[in-house]
Design a protein around this motif. Sequence first.
Motif, PDB file in Angstrom:
ATOM      1  N   SER A   5      75.116  40.239 -82.441  1.00  0.00           N
ATOM      2  CA  SER A   5      76.272  40.438 -81.572  1.00  0.00           C
ATOM      3  C   SER A   5      76.239  39.481 -80.390  1.00  0.00           C
ATOM      4  O   SER A   5      77.279  39.064 -79.888  1.00  0.00           O
ATOM      5  CB  SER A   5      76.318  41.894 -81.082  1.00  0.00           C
ATOM      6  OG  SER A   5      75.132  42.215 -80.377  1.00  0.00           O
ATOM      7  N   LYS A  10      83.029  35.905 -79.016  1.00  0.00           N
ATOM      8  CA  LYS A  10      83.883  37.042 -78.641  1.00  0.00           C
ATOM      9  C   LYS A  10      85.316  36.545 -78.454  1.00  0.00           C
ATOM     10  O   LYS A  10      85.557  35.607 -77.694  1.00  0.00           O
ATOM     11  CB  LYS A  10      83.355  37.696 -77.374  1.00  0.00           C
ATOM     12  CG  LYS A  10      81.978  38.335 -77.542  1.00  0.00           C
ATOM     13  CD  LYS A  10      81.504  38.961 -76.238  1.00  0.00           C
ATOM     14  CE  LYS A  10      80.177  39.679 -76.446  1.00  0.00           C
ATOM     15  NZ  LYS A  10      79.104  38.769 -76.889  1.00  0.00           N
ATOM     16  N   GLU A  35      83.751  38.038 -83.245  1.00  0.00           N
ATOM     17  CA  GLU A  35      83.887  39.444 -82.878  1.00  0.00           C
ATOM     18  C   GLU A  35      85.148  39.597 -82.026  1.00  0.00           C
ATOM     19  O   GLU A  35      85.251  38.999 -80.949  1.00  0.00           O
ATOM     20  CB  GLU A  35      82.671  39.914 -82.096  1.00  0.00           C
ATOM     21  CG  GLU A  35      82.749  41.366 -81.663  1.00  0.00           C
ATOM     22  CD  GLU A  35      81.561  41.792 -80.819  1.00  0.00           C
ATOM     23  OE1 GLU A  35      81.530  42.971 -80.413  1.00  0.00           O
ATOM     24  OE2 GLU A  35      80.679  40.947 -80.548  1.00  0.00           O
ATOM     25  N   VAL A  37      87.150  41.370 -79.452  1.00  0.00           N
ATOM     26  CA  VAL A  37      86.850  42.363 -78.413  1.00  0.00           C
ATOM     27  C   VAL A  37      88.102  42.815 -77.670  1.00  0.00           C
ATOM     28  O   VAL A  37      88.074  43.844 -76.983  1.00  0.00           O
ATOM     29  CB  VAL A  37      85.814  41.804 -77.408  1.00  0.00           C
ATOM     30  CG1 VAL A  37      84.483  41.558 -78.099  1.00  0.00           C
ATOM     31  CG2 VAL A  37      86.315  40.524 -76.733  1.00  0.00           C
ATOM     32  N   VAL A  53      85.852  43.650 -70.259  1.00  0.00           N
ATOM     33  CA  VAL A  53      85.144  42.755 -71.165  1.00  0.00           C
ATOM     34  C   VAL A  53      85.790  41.378 -71.112  1.00  0.00           C
ATOM     35  O   VAL A  53      87.016  41.268 -70.982  1.00  0.00           O
ATOM     36  CB  VAL A  53      85.174  43.302 -72.622  1.00  0.00           C
ATOM     37  CG1 VAL A  53      86.603  43.452 -73.131  1.00  0.00           C
ATOM     38  CG2 VAL A  53      84.373  42.404 -73.555  1.00  0.00           C
TER      39      VAL A  53
END
Length: 225
Positions: A5, A10, A35, A37, A53
């Motif tokens: 991860s 992201k 990923e 997010v 985030v």
Amino acid sequence: MQPTSENRVKLAIVDDHTLFRQGLSYILRRISACEVVIEVASGRELFAALSAVQPDVVLLDLHMHEMDGKEVSRQLLEHYPQIKIIILSMEYSHDFILELMRLGVHGYLPKDIDQRILKEAIEQVQVKGYYIDDTVAQVMREGLLVKKPTTRLPASNLLLTLTEREKEVLALLCQGHSSYQIAEKLFISLRTVEGHRKNLLEKTGANNAVSLAMFAMKHRLFEGI
């Protein structure tokens, strides 16, 4: 080995067309190196989400209600300069490409690209700081996209101010190498590479990696750019 991860890129997806946004999210979630997010329909929702985030890359629609992609890009570049921006739009005209690249976005792609090219673009903006396909490269050549240097030196004299080491660093940056990789290749410290990069930005009047690449392209410093 599957990326952890911590190593995944992201991503934030900002598009007010629900079906496109959900479809893009589904595709990206199947790419192990990525990923998702943040998945939102507007710039307002994006900035609200950024308090919790922060993505590495924002995939941004150009035409949206409330706040268009250009205004979202401007605010991101001002307040979150570490976040890379890739515009995804059906508006693939030269004028829009020039305007957004001048603004400082890191990539501009049509919405009908295939998954492979999108993955490549995401990877390149992470490593190089920009992604330039053949169409965008041609637009930049025609538009002389590099900002005028802050120095008053003529372009020919400006080139003479670059040291051989700075030209080496610039060439490697344009080839997609990270600062760490450049340090290894040239047998110099990471701090020294960052120093050369800072000097290149100051001497050329560029404000980011995109502008540096445009400078090299405009002056035909290296083949293949």
